[in-house]
Design an enzyme around this catalytic site. Structure first.
Site, mmCIF file in Angstrom:
data_model
loop_
_atom_site.group_PDB
_atom_site.id
_atom_site.type_symbol
_atom_site.label_atom_id
_atom_site.label_comp_id
_atom_site.label_asym_id
_atom_site.label_seq_id
_atom_site.Cartn_x
_atom_site.Cartn_y
_atom_site.Cartn_z
ATOM 1 N N ASP A 84 -0.891 3.753 -11.487
ATOM 2 C CA ASP A 84 -0.963 3.178 -10.131
ATOM 3 C C ASP A 84 0.108 2.107 -9.920
ATOM 4 O OD1 ASP A 84 -1.943 2.849 -7.594
ATOM 5 O OD2 ASP A 84 -3.731 1.730 -8.174
ATOM 6 N N ASN A 96 -6.049 11.452 -2.416
ATOM 7 C CA ASN A 96 -4.672 11.148 -2.021
ATOM 8 C C ASN A 96 -4.162 12.012 -0.863
ATOM 9 O OD1 ASN A 96 -3.686 10.269 -5.411
ATOM 10 N ND2 ASN A 96 -4.150 8.896 -3.715
ATOM 11 N N SER A 139 -4.906 12.340 -6.726
ATOM 12 C CA SER A 139 -6.361 12.466 -6.641
ATOM 13 C C SER A 139 -6.761 13.320 -5.446
ATOM 14 C CB SER A 139 -6.999 11.068 -6.514
ATOM 15 O OG SER A 139 -6.809 10.562 -5.209
ATOM 16 N N ARG A 176 8.473 4.242 -0.368
ATOM 17 C CA ARG A 176 7.450 4.479 -1.388
ATOM 18 C C ARG A 176 7.804 5.621 -2.343
ATOM 19 N NH1 ARG A 176 2.339 2.476 -0.901
ATOM 20 N NH2 ARG A 176 1.584 4.370 -1.897
HETATM 21 C C1 IPE Z 1 -5.514 6.474 -8.092
HETATM 22 O O1 IPE Z 1 -4.668 5.623 -7.412
HETATM 23 C C2 IPE Z 1 -4.919 7.856 -8.114
HETATM 24 C C3 IPE Z 1 -3.706 8.010 -8.896
HETATM 25 C C4 IPE Z 1 -3.102 7.093 -9.614
HETATM 26 C C5 IPE Z 1 -3.130 9.330 -8.878
HETATM 27 P P1 IPE Z 1 -4.906 5.288 -5.856
HETATM 28 O O2 IPE Z 1 -3.836 4.334 -5.473
HETATM 29 O O3 IPE Z 1 -5.003 6.538 -5.081
HETATM 30 O O4 IPE Z 1 -6.338 4.604 -5.893
HETATM 31 P P2 IPE Z 1 -7.029 3.606 -4.849
HETATM 32 O O5 IPE Z 1 -6.885 4.223 -3.499
HETATM 33 O O6 IPE Z 1 -6.322 2.296 -4.946
HETATM 34 O O7 IPE Z 1 -8.437 3.526 -5.326
HETATM 35 C C1 IPE Z 2 0.131 5.745 -7.713
HETATM 36 O O1 IPE Z 2 0.854 4.820 -6.983
HETATM 37 C C2 IPE Z 2 0.584 7.167 -7.475
HETATM 38 C C3 IPE Z 2 -0.294 7.989 -6.650
HETATM 39 C C4 IPE Z 2 -1.472 7.649 -6.212
HETATM 40 C C5 IPE Z 2 0.180 9.319 -6.282
HETATM 41 P P1 IPE Z 2 0.476 4.447 -5.493
HETATM 42 O O2 IPE Z 2 1.219 5.341 -4.575
HETATM 43 O O3 IPE Z 2 -0.986 4.421 -5.317
HETATM 44 O O4 IPE Z 2 1.067 2.976 -5.396
HETATM 45 P P2 IPE Z 2 0.390 1.725 -4.678
HETATM 46 O O5 IPE Z 2 -0.985 1.590 -5.253
HETATM 47 O O6 IPE Z 2 0.368 2.030 -3.208
HETATM 48 O O7 IPE Z 2 1.282 0.595 -5.032
HETATM 49 MG MG MG Z 3 -2.405 3.029 -5.574
#
Ligand code: IPE
Ligand code: IPE
Ligand code: MG
Length: 236
Positions: free
Chosen positions: A23, A71, A68, A36
């Site tokens: 994450d 996502n 996920s 991003r």
């Molecule tokens: C969890 O991260 C899923 C992955 C790292 C693939 P998210 O960024 O989606 O989780 P939340 O929304 O903060 O719980």
């Molecule tokens: C984790 O990074 C990757 C995925 C969930 C696909 P994020 O995209 O959730 O990054 P933040 O949490 O917004 O920084």
């Molecule tokens: Mg995240």
């Protein structure tokens, strides 16, 4: 701890199954004034480093949370960018991963993925299926609750009562060992629907380091912390 020191630790004390919630890609990119998807791109490069380091340490299973079931709620432009990065990752890195003797598996429901993503995943699975090293599970369109529900439904279809081991055979991880060590980067203190059944007795490690900054050294630091834990499994 240095690589050589960790290499000398008796394998019995190292986690056999490490799972990582990768994450913080978006925040990492934002902090650099970048879009991003740049964070996702750089995050994919860390995957190769962490796979190599884990495999060198003799870790048996590494499970990485890449996308996920939740996502899909993100804007289409980001979801599409992640899919493109996934394909590029496999195109660019599959040979290197395969050379590390890893067996690539995908955890999650593959049905909703576009054809080109499916083709890439199948190529990766096929190319590495006869390898003999570390299992690399990529959790994609993965949700822990969904995984449990589909396992329950399989059990019902079979029409027999199940025990814990039978049940595990219905999970996406099939009969793999449970998670010993669960790492989450980026400072969030939650599981976000990851490996709910398999992590029943996992040691948890949360770091504020954002995924694209989580290098080999950070992995060793985490494992050093794991080595200091006293795993009691309910005993004394
Ligand atoms: C969890 O991260 C899923 C992955 C790292 C693939 P998210 O960024 O989606 O989780 P939340 O929304 O903060 O719980
Ligand atoms: C984790 O990074 C990757 C995925 C969930 C696909 P994020 O995209 O959730 O990054 P933040 O949490 O917004 O920084
Ligand atoms: Mg995240």
């Amino acid at each position: 701890m240095k690589t050589e020191e960790l290499m000398n630790v008796d394998k019995e004390f190292l986690p056999k199954h490490i799972a990582i919630i990768m994450d913080g890609n978006g925040r990492w990119a934002k902090a650099k004034g970048m879009p991003r998807h740049y964070g996702h791109y750089e995050g994919a490069n860390r995957v190769v480093d962490i796979v190599r380091a884990s495999s060198n340490l003799g870790i048996e299973v590494l499970t990485l949370y890449a996308f996920s079931t939740e996502n899909w709620k993100r804007p289409a432009i980001e979801v599409n960018a992640i899919m493109k990065i996934l394909i590029k990752f496999i195109d660019d890195k599959l040979d290197e991963l395969a050379a590390n003797n890893v067996i690539i598996k995908v955890l999650g429901n593959r049905e909703p993925f576009p054809k080109d993503v499916m083709a890439s995943l199948e190529k990766a699975i096929k190319k590495t299926e006869n390898n003999t090293g570390m299992i690399l599970n990529i959790a994609l369109n993965y949700g822990g609750q969904q995984e449990i529900i589909q396992a329950v439904n399989k059990a019902i279809q079979n029409g027999k009562e199940v025990d814990i081991d039978d049940f595990k055979s219905y999970l996406y991880t099939e009969n793999q060992i449970d998670v010993d060590f669960l790492i989450r980067t980026s400072g969030e203190l939650r599981l976000s629907n990851f490996l709910l059944f398999q992590s029943a007795y996992a040691e948890l490690y949360f770091t504020s380091v954002l995924w694209p900054d989580f290098n080999e050294e950070e992995l060793y630091k985490a494992i050093e912390d794991y080595l200091s834990r006293n795993r009691r499994f309910g005993g004394l």
